[in-house]
Enzyme design. Structure first.
Site, PDB file in Angstrom:
ATOM      1  N   ASP A 144      -0.626  -6.977  -6.167  1.00 20.43           N
ATOM      2  CA  ASP A 144      -1.925  -6.889  -6.388  1.00 20.43           C
ATOM      3  C   ASP A 144      -1.727  -7.639  -4.737  1.00 20.43           C
ATOM      4  O   ASP A 144      -1.536  -9.306  -4.976  1.00 20.43           O
ATOM      5  CB  ASP A 144      -3.392  -7.294  -6.431  1.00 20.43           C
ATOM      6  CG  ASP A 144      -4.817  -7.641  -6.242  1.00 20.43           C
ATOM      7  OD1 ASP A 144      -4.577  -7.864  -4.028  1.00 20.43           O
ATOM      8  OD2 ASP A 144      -5.789  -7.857  -6.326  1.00 20.43           O
ATOM      9  N   VAL A 145      -2.582  -7.205  -3.187  1.00 14.01           N
ATOM     10  CA  VAL A 145      -1.975  -8.476  -2.230  1.00 14.01           C
ATOM     11  C   VAL A 145      -3.328  -9.421  -2.457  1.00 14.01           C
ATOM     12  O   VAL A 145      -2.854 -10.274  -1.728  1.00 14.01           O
ATOM     13  CB  VAL A 145      -1.955  -7.830  -0.636  1.00 14.01           C
ATOM     14  CG1 VAL A 145      -0.754  -6.296  -0.959  1.00 14.01           C
ATOM     15  CG2 VAL A 145      -3.399  -7.338  -0.076  1.00 14.01           C
ATOM     16  N   LYS A 185     -10.689  -5.329  10.738  1.00 16.25           N
ATOM     17  CA  LYS A 185      -9.263  -4.809  11.317  1.00 16.25           C
ATOM     18  C   LYS A 185      -9.146  -5.976  12.749  1.00 16.25           C
ATOM     19  O   LYS A 185      -7.472  -6.136  13.387  1.00 16.25           O
ATOM     20  CB  LYS A 185      -9.371  -3.114  11.574  1.00 16.25           C
ATOM     21  CG  LYS A 185      -8.658  -2.668  10.790  1.00 16.25           C
ATOM     22  CD  LYS A 185      -8.104  -2.771  10.052  1.00 16.25           C
ATOM     23  CE  LYS A 185      -7.869  -1.919   8.959  1.00 16.25           C
ATOM     24  NZ  LYS A 185      -5.743  -2.142   8.131  1.00 16.25           N
ATOM     25  N   SER A 225      -5.971  -0.804  13.492  1.00 14.26           N
ATOM     26  CA  SER A 225      -6.932   0.392  13.615  1.00 14.26           C
ATOM     27  C   SER A 225      -7.611   0.649  15.249  1.00 14.26           C
ATOM     28  O   SER A 225      -7.877  -0.829  15.573  1.00 14.26           O
ATOM     29  CB  SER A 225      -8.201   0.369  12.272  1.00 14.26           C
ATOM     30  OG  SER A 225      -8.235   1.999  12.838  1.00 14.26           O
ATOM     31  N   GLY A 235       1.230  -0.872   0.461  1.00 18.22           N
ATOM     32  CA  GLY A 235       0.046  -0.166  -0.230  1.00 18.22           C
ATOM     33  C   GLY A 235       0.871   1.399   0.176  1.00 18.22           C
ATOM     34  O   GLY A 235       0.477   2.528   0.648  1.00 18.22           O
ATOM     35  N   ALA A 236       2.120   1.118  -0.789  1.00 19.19           N
ATOM     36  CA  ALA A 236       2.535   1.925  -0.892  1.00 19.19           C
ATOM     37  C   ALA A 236       2.702   3.058  -2.116  1.00 19.19           C
ATOM     38  O   ALA A 236       3.904   3.897  -1.975  1.00 19.19           O
ATOM     39  CB  ALA A 236       3.923   2.128  -0.716  1.00 19.19           C
ATOM     40  N   TYR A 275     -15.194  -2.966   7.364  1.00 19.21           N
ATOM     41  CA  TYR A 275     -14.084  -2.402   7.844  1.00 19.21           C
ATOM     42  C   TYR A 275     -13.532  -3.031   9.516  1.00 19.21           C
ATOM     43  O   TYR A 275     -12.358  -3.482  10.016  1.00 19.21           O
ATOM     44  CB  TYR A 275     -13.805  -0.602   7.360  1.00 19.21           C
ATOM     45  CG  TYR A 275     -11.919  -0.472   7.410  1.00 19.21           C
ATOM     46  CD1 TYR A 275     -11.568  -0.664   7.345  1.00 19.21           C
ATOM     47  CD2 TYR A 275     -12.203   0.809   9.343  1.00 19.21           C
ATOM     48  CE1 TYR A 275      -9.731   0.119   7.226  1.00 19.21           C
ATOM     49  CE2 TYR A 275     -10.734   1.027   9.514  1.00 19.21           C
ATOM     50  CZ  TYR A 275     -10.039   1.180   8.459  1.00 19.21           C
ATOM     51  OH  TYR A 275      -8.315   1.258   8.814  1.00 19.21           O
ATOM     52  N   VAL A 276     -14.337  -2.883  10.591  1.00 18.67           N
ATOM     53  CA  VAL A 276     -13.841  -2.797  11.712  1.00 18.67           C
ATOM     54  C   VAL A 276     -13.523  -4.325  12.279  1.00 18.67           C
ATOM     55  O   VAL A 276     -12.505  -4.433  12.510  1.00 18.67           O
ATOM     56  CB  VAL A 276     -15.440  -2.166  12.794  1.00 18.67           C
ATOM     57  CG1 VAL A 276     -15.040  -2.971  14.054  1.00 18.67           C
ATOM     58  CG2 VAL A 276     -15.568  -0.617  12.295  1.00 18.67           C
ATOM     59  N   ALA A 277     -14.717  -4.908  11.081  1.00 23.72           N
ATOM     60  CA  ALA A 277     -14.608  -6.220  11.281  1.00 23.72           C
ATOM     61  C   ALA A 277     -12.558  -6.706  10.742  1.00 23.72           C
ATOM     62  O   ALA A 277     -12.213  -8.208  11.802  1.00 23.72           O
ATOM     63  CB  ALA A 277     -15.651  -6.967  10.432  1.00 23.72           C
TER      64      ALA A 277
END
Length: 262
Positions: A72-73, A172, A155, A19-20, A168-170
């Site tokens: 792509d990761v 992280k 996060s 993600g750089a 997103y919460v799940a």
């Protein structure tokens, strides 16, 4: 140990940063290179131009050298290219910063009952499966070096349960669990696995997703009482990726100015 002393430990080491292509990932790349590390910076095709420009700019500064690889990761084939590039250019891999994630692309906040299966799967695939695939890909190279450092970017939302982005919460929270599991499994290889959990960073991505009032309220709720910048994260990430952190593993360090205590 001072920041300068910590930074000096990275001279001659090889760090992979995902993600750089810009934003906070670009800050990690610049910081490691300034400390003398060689960096393999990766991002998806849409960020290739920005990533290549960053690599050229940082490399010309005369410290560590940066090579950008479009990847792509979630692609094992792309990971083979990243690892091969690190080996060919720098002789191996010493550290990995798992920064790639869907964040700015989350779009409008949605109640969990309104999220689609497609949106859920997209976020979990990149943020969780991609993090696991990265760990899996670099492990043989780190074993060959006699050990290594893996830093996963989590996060504070995993602790706070911030509304509007349940997927997103799940994701992280899953990264936190993966950090602990990987630390247990890779300890015998002298590979440490830790996480850094940022609070709400006042950058372009956060301003796209949140109102100014929301960001100001987050700052007010911190013990240090100010907005968080990308620079606030760099020290913790660099330390966990350094030789000095060799007896720290399975931990997720919260960096948010005292908004969340764990």
């Amino acid at each position: 140990m001072s920041t300068n002393e910590q930074s000096g430990e990275h001279a001659g080491r090889t760090v992979v940063v995902t993600g750089a292509g810009g934003g906070i990932g670009g800050d990690y790349v610049a910081a490691f290179a300034a400390a003398g590390a060689n960096v393999v910076a990766t991002d998806v095709a849409g960020a290739a131009d920005a990533g290549t420009a960053l690599a050229d700019k940082v490399s010309s500064a005369g410290a560590g050298r940066v090579v950008f690889v479009t990847a792509d990761v979630t692609s094992d084939a792309d990971w083979q290219t990243v690892v091969a590039t690190a080996d060919a250019e720098f002789g191996g891999i010493d550290a990995l910063v798992n920064n790639a994630a869907i964040y700015q692309g989350l779009g409008t906040k949605s109640h969990l009952t309104e999220l689609t299966n497609e949106a859920w799967d997209r976020v979990l695939t990149v943020n969780v499966r991609g993090t696991w695939q990265a760990i899996k890909a670099v492990t043989p190279a780190m074993r060959a070096r006699g050990g290594g450092r893996i830093v996963n970017i989590s996060s504070t939302v995993a602790r706070m349960g911030a509304p509007g982005f349940a997927h997103y919460v799940a994701s992280k929270a899953a990264v936190d669990g993966l950090t602990r599991a990987a630390a247990r499994e890779l300890g015998a290889d002298a590979i440490t696995v830790n996480g850094v959990a940022p609070g709400l960073v006042s950058d372009d991505a956060s301003r796209t997703l949140n109102t100014g009032d929301y960001i100001a309220a987050a700052a007010k709720g911190r013990a240090l009482g100010r907005e968080m910048t990308p620079d606030d994260l760099v020290g913790a990430v660099m330390w966990l990726a350094s030789p000095s952190a060799g007896f720290v593993t399975g931990q997720t360090v919260v960096v948010d100015g005292g908004g969340v205590f764990t």
